[in-house]
Enzyme design. Structure first.
Site, PDB file in Angstrom:
ATOM      1  N   ASN A  43       0.834  -1.197   0.000  1.00 33.29           N
ATOM      2  CA  ASN A  43       0.000   0.000   0.000  1.00 33.29           C
ATOM      3  C   ASN A  43       0.871   1.250   0.000  1.00 33.29           C
ATOM      4  O   ASN A  43       1.947   1.289   0.605  1.00 33.29           O
ATOM      5  CB  ASN A  43      -1.004  -0.005   1.165  1.00 33.29           C
ATOM      6  CG  ASN A  43      -0.394  -0.235   2.520  1.00 33.29           C
ATOM      7  OD1 ASN A  43       0.591  -0.947   2.653  1.00 33.29           O
ATOM      8  ND2 ASN A  43      -0.964   0.369   3.538  1.00 33.29           N
ATOM      9  N   GLU A  45       0.138   5.138   0.740  1.00 31.83           N
ATOM     10  CA  GLU A  45      -0.839   6.116   1.205  1.00 31.83           C
ATOM     11  C   GLU A  45      -0.464   7.516   0.757  1.00 31.83           C
ATOM     12  O   GLU A  45       0.621   7.752   0.208  1.00 31.83           O
ATOM     13  CB  GLU A  45      -0.961   6.021   2.735  1.00 31.83           C
ATOM     14  CG  GLU A  45      -1.509   4.675   3.180  1.00 31.83           C
ATOM     15  CD  GLU A  45      -1.747   4.581   4.668  1.00 31.83           C
ATOM     16  OE1 GLU A  45      -1.254   5.436   5.435  1.00 31.83           O
ATOM     17  OE2 GLU A  45      -2.445   3.628   5.082  1.00 31.83           O
ATOM     18  N   GLU A  56      -3.118  -4.489  -3.366  1.00 32.57           N
ATOM     19  CA  GLU A  56      -3.646  -5.325  -4.445  1.00 32.57           C
ATOM     20  C   GLU A  56      -3.645  -4.561  -5.772  1.00 32.57           C
ATOM     21  O   GLU A  56      -3.283  -5.095  -6.823  1.00 32.57           O
ATOM     22  CB  GLU A  56      -5.081  -5.774  -4.130  1.00 32.57           C
ATOM     23  CG  GLU A  56      -5.193  -6.622  -2.880  1.00 32.57           C
ATOM     24  CD  GLU A  56      -5.495  -5.796  -1.631  1.00 32.57           C
ATOM     25  OE1 GLU A  56      -4.898  -4.703  -1.453  1.00 32.57           O
ATOM     26  OE2 GLU A  56      -6.322  -6.251  -0.829  1.00 32.57           O
ATOM     27  N   CYS A  91     -10.586  -2.977  -4.259  1.00 32.70           N
ATOM     28  CA  CYS A  91      -9.636  -3.969  -4.769  1.00 32.70           C
ATOM     29  C   CYS A  91     -10.347  -5.205  -5.306  1.00 32.70           C
ATOM     30  O   CYS A  91      -9.894  -5.805  -6.280  1.00 32.70           O
ATOM     31  CB  CYS A  91      -8.641  -4.342  -3.678  1.00 32.70           C
ATOM     32  SG  CYS A  91      -7.478  -3.000  -3.344  1.00 32.70           S
TER      33      CYS A  91
HETATM   34 ZN   LIG Z   1      -8.008  -2.219  -1.284  1.00 29.62          ZN
END
Ligand SMILES: [Zn+2]
Length: 133
Positions: A43, A45, A56, A91
């Protein structure tokens, strides 16, 4: 072929690289494509929260960038360090776009490895075919 446990380990490894100063959640995804290649995502951010990219979607983007529009994935492992959760709704939609009937998503739930197909994760989901009438 890489096992589910090994794939989870790959996802755990890339989760360490996550940029998550806002949620502190470090998430990793390891995607195996039909071509037999593995793509990793974590991830990323952003201070403008809505711009945050989940692990994902980063993995799917990397896979498409390498294999092209015909990329299809067969297994996707998702790991959140110290947490347990399945892919978020956004996702699920992105994974569904490039999934095959046999595609499985693997994640932990109450300490157990769970493996689900897209029809379980995104029942009655919007599909590309819906645009063609
Ligand atoms: Zn997600």
């Amino acid at each position: 072929m890489i096992t589910d446990i090994e794939l989870m380990d790959r996802a755990r490894g890339v989760a360490e690289l996550a940029y998550s100063p806002y949620s502190s959640a470090k998430v990793g995804c390891a995607l195996v494509t039909e071509a037999g290649r593995i793509y990793l995502g974590c991830n990323v951010e952003n201070a403008s929260y809505g711009l945050t990219m989940c692990a994902e979607r980063v993995a799917v983007g990397r896979a498409v960038a390498e294999e092209g529009a015909g990329m299809r994935w067969v297994r996707a492992a998702v790991v959140a360090l110290g947490l347990e959760f399945p892919p978020c709704g956004a996702c699920r939609q992105v994974l569904a776009e490039f999934a095959m009937a046999e595609s499985r998503v693997i994640f932990l739930s109450q300490g157990e490895l769970v493996s689900m197909g897209m029809s379980e994760l995104l029942p009655a989901g919007f599909a590309p075919a819906d645009l063609n009438g």
